[in-house]
Design a protein around this motif. Structure first.
Motif, short mmCIF file in Angstrom:
data_model
loop_
_atom_site.label_atom_id
_atom_site.label_comp_id
_atom_site.label_asym_id
_atom_site.label_seq_id
_atom_site.Cartn_x
_atom_site.Cartn_y
_atom_site.Cartn_z
N TYR A 68 -11.08 77.28 10.26
CA TYR A 68 -11.62 77.02 8.92
C TYR A 68 -11.10 75.69 8.38
O TYR A 68 -11.87 74.87 7.85
N HIS A 69 -9.81 75.45 8.50
CA HIS A 69 -9.23 74.22 7.97
C HIS A 69 -9.66 73.00 8.78
O HIS A 69 -9.84 71.90 8.22
N LEU A 70 -9.85 73.17 10.07
CA LEU A 70 -10.37 72.07 10.89
C LEU A 70 -11.76 71.64 10.43
O LEU A 70 -12.05 70.45 10.31
N ARG A 71 -12.61 72.61 10.15
CA ARG A 71 -13.96 72.28 9.68
C ARG A 71 -13.91 71.57 8.33
O ARG A 71 -14.70 70.65 8.06
N ALA A 72 -12.98 71.99 7.46
CA ALA A 72 -12.85 71.34 6.15
C ALA A 72 -12.42 69.88 6.30
O ALA A 72 -12.90 68.99 5.58
N LEU A 73 -11.51 69.62 7.22
CA LEU A 73 -11.07 68.25 7.47
C LEU A 73 -12.19 67.42 8.10
O LEU A 73 -12.38 66.25 7.75
N ALA A 74 -12.92 68.02 9.02
CA ALA A 74 -14.01 67.31 9.70
C ALA A 74 -15.14 66.95 8.73
O ALA A 74 -15.81 65.93 8.90
N LYS A 75 -15.34 67.77 7.72
CA LYS A 75 -16.40 67.52 6.74
C LYS A 75 -16.23 66.19 6.05
O LYS A 75 -17.19 65.53 5.65
N HIS A 76 -14.98 65.74 5.91
CA HIS A 76 -14.70 64.46 5.27
C HIS A 76 -14.29 63.40 6.28
O HIS A 76 -13.66 62.39 5.92
N ASP A 77 -14.61 63.62 7.56
CA ASP A 77 -14.35 62.66 8.64
C ASP A 77 -12.88 62.32 8.79
O ASP A 77 -12.52 61.24 9.29
N LEU A 78 -12.01 63.24 8.37
CA LEU A 78 -10.58 63.04 8.61
C LEU A 78 -10.25 63.30 10.07
O LEU A 78 -9.30 62.71 10.61
N ILE A 79 -11.00 64.19 10.68
CA ILE A 79 -10.88 64.47 12.11
C ILE A 79 -12.29 64.57 12.68
O ILE A 79 -13.26 64.59 11.94
N ARG A 80 -12.37 64.65 14.00
CA ARG A 80 -13.69 64.78 14.62
C ARG A 80 -13.55 65.59 15.91
O ARG A 80 -12.46 65.70 16.48
#
Length: 210
Positions: A68-80
């Protein structure tokens, strides 16, 4: 000397390199402003690509929570997501290469932006302090030999003007940038992630501490 042949100064090299650093906007700061997300982001920065399962094992969380937290970070291009690696059930995530700045002058003009920035910065530096203390504990016990001799924990005080402090900062950053560029993807039996920390800031007047 012809201008085209002039070697860029240390200040110019550092400024050119970090001109492309991403300054996190308010949305990205709010997305990162959660202790677990900062820890996930930090692990990806320091140790490279991970899955929700590997992060859950490291952090003592469920894979559902880390996913869940990975998806939240990916939503703002912090991770991919890592291209060409993993599967629909086992996705690998990475932090994109490049500098990131948490200091957004516009974001801190609002209460929400200041709060998010404070959470992120406090958690980030708390993690760094925990890592330093763990290393110090290990150095008194099992961390002997080459790694103990190859590490440095040092503080010093100098009396500088703002311009001199800026010059020192750029010199340190140039050394760090050179090492990061040279060894970023190095692998080998004795290779380990090494955190490089540099702090240069003015001390308060003695009167301000009373």
């Amino acid at each position: 000397m012809d201008e085209t042949e002039r070697t860029p100064s240390t200040a110019e090299r550092v400024e050119d390199r970090h001109a492309q650093d991403r300054v996190l906007d308010s949305g990205a700061l709010r997305a990162l402003a959660h202790p677990l997300r900062v820890r996930i982001y930090d692990i990806l920065s320091q140790y490279g690509p991970q899955t929700a399962s590997s992060l859950a094992e490291r952090l003592g969380e469920s894979s559902g929570s880390t996913s869940y937290h990975l998806r939240a970070l990916a939503k703002h291009d912090l991770i991919r997501e890592v291209s060409g690696r993993g599967s629909a059930r086992e996705r690998w995530w990475e932090r994109p290469v490049g500098g990131v700045s948490f200091a957004n002058g516009e974001a801190v003009k609002t209460p929400a932006g200041r709060a998010a920035t404070q959470i992120v910065m406090n958690e980030f530096f708390q993690l760094r302090q925990e890592q330093l203390l763990r290393f110090m504990d290990r150095s008194l016990g099992e961390e002997k030999g080459p790694w103990q001799e190859a590490s440095m924990i040092s503080t010093a005080t100098a009396r500088l003007t703002p311009e001199q402090s800026a010059e020192l900062t750029r010199s340190i950053m140039a050394l760090i940038d050179e090492a990061v560029d040279k060894y970023r993807n190095q692998t080998g039996d004795e290779v380990r992630p090494v955190t490089i920390r540099a702090d240069v800031f003015p001390l308060p007047d003695l009167e301000d501490q009373s």
